[in-house]
Design an enzyme around this catalytic site. Structure first.
Site, PDB file in Angstrom:
ATOM      1  N   LYS A 105       0.844  -1.199   0.000  1.00 57.67           N
ATOM      2  CA  LYS A 105       0.000   0.000   0.000  1.00 57.67           C
ATOM      3  C   LYS A 105       0.879   1.249   0.000  1.00 57.67           C
ATOM      4  O   LYS A 105       1.486   1.612   0.997  1.00 57.67           O
ATOM      5  CB  LYS A 105      -0.924   0.053   1.219  1.00 57.67           C
ATOM      6  CG  LYS A 105      -2.013   1.095   0.975  1.00 57.67           C
ATOM      7  CD  LYS A 105      -2.572   1.757   2.206  1.00 57.67           C
ATOM      8  CE  LYS A 105      -1.810   2.893   2.770  1.00 57.67           C
ATOM      9  NZ  LYS A 105      -1.764   4.134   1.962  1.00 57.67           N
TER      10      LYS A 105
ATOM     11  N   GLU B 112       9.974  15.356  15.804  1.00 55.12           N
ATOM     12  CA  GLU B 112      10.345  15.249  14.400  1.00 55.12           C
ATOM     13  C   GLU B 112       9.480  16.221  13.599  1.00 55.12           C
ATOM     14  O   GLU B 112       8.258  16.150  13.635  1.00 55.12           O
ATOM     15  CB  GLU B 112      10.124  13.825  13.895  1.00 55.12           C
ATOM     16  CG  GLU B 112      10.549  13.681  12.455  1.00 55.12           C
ATOM     17  CD  GLU B 112      10.396  12.268  11.943  1.00 55.12           C
ATOM     18  OE1 GLU B 112       9.293  11.709  12.057  1.00 55.12           O
ATOM     19  OE2 GLU B 112      11.382  11.720  11.413  1.00 55.12           O
TER      20      GLU B 112
ATOM     21  N   CYS C 159      13.599  10.653   7.099  1.00 50.21           N
ATOM     22  CA  CYS C 159      13.635  10.090   8.455  1.00 50.21           C
ATOM     23  C   CYS C 159      15.027  10.134   9.075  1.00 50.21           C
ATOM     24  O   CYS C 159      15.169  10.219  10.267  1.00 50.21           O
ATOM     25  CB  CYS C 159      13.108   8.672   8.420  1.00 50.21           C
ATOM     26  SG  CYS C 159      13.998   7.666   7.249  1.00 50.21           S
TER      27      CYS C 159
ATOM     28  N   GLU D 232      10.108   0.907  10.366  1.00 55.41           N
ATOM     29  CA  GLU D 232      11.099   1.984  10.174  1.00 55.41           C
ATOM     30  C   GLU D 232      10.351   3.270  10.475  1.00 55.41           C
ATOM     31  O   GLU D 232       9.478   3.681   9.708  1.00 55.41           O
ATOM     32  CB  GLU D 232      11.571   2.037   8.718  1.00 55.41           C
ATOM     33  CG  GLU D 232      12.330   0.830   8.265  1.00 55.41           C
ATOM     34  CD  GLU D 232      13.762   0.819   8.758  1.00 55.41           C
ATOM     35  OE1 GLU D 232      14.170   1.769   9.465  1.00 55.41           O
ATOM     36  OE2 GLU D 232      14.454  -0.150   8.448  1.00 55.41           O
TER      37      GLU D 232
HETATM   38  P1  NAP Z   1       2.244   8.053   8.213  1.00 55.82           P
HETATM   39  O1  NAP Z   1       1.090   8.926   8.374  1.00 55.82           O
HETATM   40  O2  NAP Z   1       2.662   7.175   9.325  1.00 55.82           O
HETATM   41  O3  NAP Z   1       1.945   7.209   6.903  1.00 55.82           O
HETATM   42  C1  NAP Z   1       2.770   6.199   6.431  1.00 55.82           C
HETATM   43  C2  NAP Z   1       1.918   5.180   5.707  1.00 55.82           C
HETATM   44  O4  NAP Z   1       1.042   4.554   6.630  1.00 55.82           O
HETATM   45  C3  NAP Z   1       1.042   5.784   4.620  1.00 55.82           C
HETATM   46  O5  NAP Z   1       0.949   4.860   3.554  1.00 55.82           O
HETATM   47  C4  NAP Z   1      -0.282   5.927   5.336  1.00 55.82           C
HETATM   48  O6  NAP Z   1      -1.395   5.993   4.481  1.00 55.82           O
HETATM   49  C5  NAP Z   1      -0.294   4.673   6.167  1.00 55.82           C
HETATM   50  N1  NAP Z   1      -1.207   4.716   7.309  1.00 55.82           N
HETATM   51  C6  NAP Z   1      -1.682   5.802   7.970  1.00 55.82           C
HETATM   52  N2  NAP Z   1      -2.509   5.422   8.961  1.00 55.82           N
HETATM   53  C7  NAP Z   1      -2.565   4.070   8.940  1.00 55.82           C
HETATM   54  C8  NAP Z   1      -3.258   3.091   9.709  1.00 55.82           C
HETATM   55  N3  NAP Z   1      -4.062   3.435  10.711  1.00 55.82           N
HETATM   56  N4  NAP Z   1      -3.088   1.796   9.421  1.00 55.82           N
HETATM   57  C9  NAP Z   1      -2.269   1.432   8.406  1.00 55.82           C
HETATM   58  N5  NAP Z   1      -1.604   2.302   7.629  1.00 55.82           N
HETATM   59  C10 NAP Z   1      -1.737   3.614   7.894  1.00 55.82           C
HETATM   60  O7  NAP Z   1       3.554   8.838   7.847  1.00 55.82           O
HETATM   61  P2  NAP Z   1       3.693   9.930   6.727  1.00 55.82           P
HETATM   62  O8  NAP Z   1       3.113  11.179   7.262  1.00 55.82           O
HETATM   63  O9  NAP Z   1       3.177   9.421   5.449  1.00 55.82           O
HETATM   64  O10 NAP Z   1       5.300   9.993   6.610  1.00 55.82           O
HETATM   65  C11 NAP Z   1       6.103  10.751   7.472  1.00 55.82           C
HETATM   66  C12 NAP Z   1       6.630   9.933   8.637  1.00 55.82           C
HETATM   67  O11 NAP Z   1       7.261   8.736   8.188  1.00 55.82           O
HETATM   68  C13 NAP Z   1       7.676  10.665   9.417  1.00 55.82           C
HETATM   69  O12 NAP Z   1       7.391  10.583  10.784  1.00 55.82           O
HETATM   70  C14 NAP Z   1       8.989   9.942   9.086  1.00 55.82           C
HETATM   71  O13 NAP Z   1       9.966   9.983  10.053  1.00 55.82           O
HETATM   72  C15 NAP Z   1       8.542   8.573   8.815  1.00 55.82           C
HETATM   73  N6  NAP Z   1       9.482   7.912   7.895  1.00 55.82           N
HETATM   74  C16 NAP Z   1      10.366   6.996   8.380  1.00 55.82           C
HETATM   75  C17 NAP Z   1      11.271   6.371   7.549  1.00 55.82           C
HETATM   76  C18 NAP Z   1      12.244   5.348   8.042  1.00 55.82           C
HETATM   77  O14 NAP Z   1      12.858   4.673   7.233  1.00 55.82           O
HETATM   78  N7  NAP Z   1      12.435   5.179   9.325  1.00 55.82           N
HETATM   79  C19 NAP Z   1      11.246   6.662   6.196  1.00 55.82           C
HETATM   80  C20 NAP Z   1      10.332   7.599   5.737  1.00 55.82           C
HETATM   81  C21 NAP Z   1       9.461   8.197   6.584  1.00 55.82           C
HETATM   82  P3  NAP Z   1      -1.898   7.386   3.845  1.00 55.82           P
HETATM   83  O15 NAP Z   1      -0.935   8.456   4.231  1.00 55.82           O
HETATM   84  O16 NAP Z   1      -1.892   7.095   2.402  1.00 55.82           O
HETATM   85  O17 NAP Z   1      -3.260   7.659   4.349  1.00 55.82           O
END
Ligand code: NAP
Ligand code: MG
Length: 503
Positions: free
Chosen positions: A199, A405, A308, A274
């Site tokens: 997804k 963050e 990240c 991650e």
């Molecule tokens: P996010 O809101 O956690 O979303 C990540 C993914 O999870 C998206 O595909 C999102 O879907 C999905 N998601 C959201 N709620 C969910 C739920 N209840 N159940 C299952 N899946 C769900 O994060 P983001 O705002 O997209 O990305 C930013 C964050 O990612 C930052 O905090 C960053 O640090 C972290 N990040 C970490 C790494 C690493 O390698 N450690 C790499 C990149 C990013 P939708 O958004 O499509 O609704």
């Protein structure tokens, strides 16, 4: 409003326009299909705000079909392929990714906003990653041993281990480096022999669909990879709960990571995570400032800070504190902000208006003092979601810009004095996160001693965020569970089965 050629600083390839004018369906069981509900949404260019294309929005019904297809493929054709045949398919896909690098790069810039040079770099990494994990697919091996004598008499038994795929894997990725994230999840899972429901993030749905087409063109059996664009709270949550899914591999926010762990507790699905970071960058007085100034600035501002592993908590020794700030302010002001397709752009837009507002909220709070803005501090008054790279000096450990963050181009600088490495480490480790970090010094002893004291899964010396196919990456503390990339990336998708034979 839909994007037209006059909105862009350069000409797009005909191939990219062709793809943009086509469909972005779901990939389920080898077929490209609309969402069962018929739902669709528009993807946007964050640099202009213009609409790019319409993509199918899957929900629980599509996830169910995808999980069933993945389970059927796991039980059937995929598990009957030898490791070597899997490797051959992975290499074929690597070649197709390389052949389509320009199309994928342009599409990624339009969907995500990243500078084109960065999209080109990740395109090369993506191809290399499939070659790299093809190699591991060929090297899946167990061990042999003999059980202890109290279990079976010496010489009368043999034990060996098999490394078997976990099963159907649900993979959920964020929007910050969409195609690279999808490749990083898929390559080791497929090398291990798992089947997948992926997804992508709803903010960046486009390149995953093209990847799906290349996967089918490479000859992967139907159902081995299923790609369901959709919203996290519906499609993502349905994937996490699906009974046919044996493991969830997630990259995203710490908040959603915790939610997934709670959901997976019910049926004890395997989980790897991650998550977020707030990584320390420690600059000693003997650092080579010519390399350190741009190196530290890029540690924060790479990918607009939507990264990240960004180094966003800078600890600078008092002796070089002013010199570092002045140097970085000059370097940062020279970074060109603009559309990611302009070849000289260093800073592209943030992903969305929401993200821009969130980042500016942190910056505005810091403006109230006692910290001071050295450079940047403003959002641009243009249609795209641009925020100036911002350096905040004289920050203190309790400030929100230091603790949380931000996921934007915001650097928080603190001063340290003396050479007590334990005291410096205590400040660097004062965080819930432990993903990355860097140490800047010419002294080998200082470098090794400092590296040993930082509680992070990934740390660099005189550079920041060195990632690659063979370099394990993941977090200590609340930055995650498990390691991606490298040999350890395979372990996320393999179970060990011990077999004992009484002879
Ligand atoms: P996010 O809101 O956690 O979303 C990540 C993914 O999870 C998206 O595909 C999102 O879907 C999905 N998601 C959201 N709620 C969910 C739920 N209840 N159940 C299952 N899946 C769900 O994060 P983001 O705002 O997209 O990305 C930013 C964050 O990612 C930052 O905090 C960053 O640090 C972290 N990040 C970490 C790494 C690493 O390698 N450690 C790499 C990149 C990013 P939708 O958004 O499509 O609704
Ligand atoms: Mg999101």
């Amino acid at each position: 409003m839909t994007l037209t050629p006059s909105d862009l600083p350069v000409e797009l390839s005909a191939a990219t326009w062709g793809v943009l004018r086509g469909d972005f369906p779901l990939l389920i069981d080898g077929r490209f299909v609309p969402a069962a509900s018929g739902a669709a949404q528009t993807a946007h260019d964050p640099a202009t705000g213009k609409g790019l294309a319409t993509f199918a929005m899957g929900d629980a019904a599509d996830i169910d079909l995808a999980a069933r297809a993945a389970a059927k493929a796991f039980a059937g054709p995929w598990s009957r392929l030898s490791h070597f045949e899997r490797a051959r398919l992975l290499r074929k896909l690597a070649d197709l990714l390389e052949a389509n690098a320009q199309l994928l790069g342009e599409l990624e810039v339009l969907d995500n906003g990243m500078p084109i040079w960065l999209a080109g770099m990740t395109a090369r990494n993506n191809a290399e990653l499939f070659h790299y994990y093809a190699g591991w697919a060929e090297r899946i091996e167990g061990t042999t041993t003999t059980p202890p004598a109290h279990v079976l008499a010496a010489g009368e038994a043999l034990t060996y281990t098999l490394r078997e795929p976990v099963g159907v894997v649900g993979q959920i990725v964020p929007w910050n480096v969409p195609l690279a994230m999808a490749c990083l999840k898929l390559a080791p899972a497929l090398a291990a022999g798992c089947t997948v429901v992926l997804k992508p993030a709803e903010e960046t749905p486009l390149t995953a669909v093209v990847l799906g087409r290349l996967i089918m063109e490479a000859g992967f059996p139907e159902g081995v990879v299923n790609i369901v664009n959709g919203d996290g709270a519906t499609a993502g949550a349905a994937l996490v709960k699906h009974p046919l899914v044996s493991k969830i591999s997630f990259t995203g926010s710490t908040e959603v990571g915790k939610l997934i762990v709670r959901e997976c507790a019910d049926d004890l699905k395997k989980v790897s995570l991650e998550l977020g970071g707030k990584s320390p960058v420690i600059v000693f007085p003997d650092a080579d400032m010519e390399k350190t100034v741009p190196g530290v600035a890029m540690a924060t501002f790479f990918l607009q800070g939507q990264n990240c592993m960004a180094g966003t908590r800078i600890f600078a020794h008092a002796d070089i504190y002013d010199e570092l700030l002045e140097g970085m302010a000059a370097f940062t002001s020279s970074m060109k902000i603009g559309h990611g397709l302009s070849p000289d752009t260093m800073i592209g837009p943030l992903i969305s208006a929401t993200q821009k507002a969130r980042v500016m909220d942190f910056v505005d709070e810091a403006k109230a003092g006692p910290a001071r803005i050295v450079t940047g501090g403003n959002a641009l008054d243009v249609p795209g979601h641009f925020v100036e790279p911002t350096i905040i000096a004289d920050t203190t450990p309790d400030m929100r810009v230091v603790r949380e963050e931000i996921f934007g181009p915001v650097m928080a600088v603190q001063r340290f004095e003396g050479d007590d490495l334990d005291a410096i480490a205590a400040r660097a480790n004062d965080s819930d996160f432990g993903l990355s970090g860097s140490v800047w010094t010419q002294n080998l002893s200082t470098a090794h001693r400092m590296v040993a004291r930082v509680r992070s899964g990934h740390i660099s010396v005189n550079t920041h965020g060195a990632v690659g196919s063979n370099i394990p990456f993941g977090g200590f503390k609340q930055s995650g569970w498990g390691r991606e990339f490298g040999r350890e990336g395979m372990d996320l998708y393999l179970e060990t089965k011990a077999v004992t034979i009484a002879l």
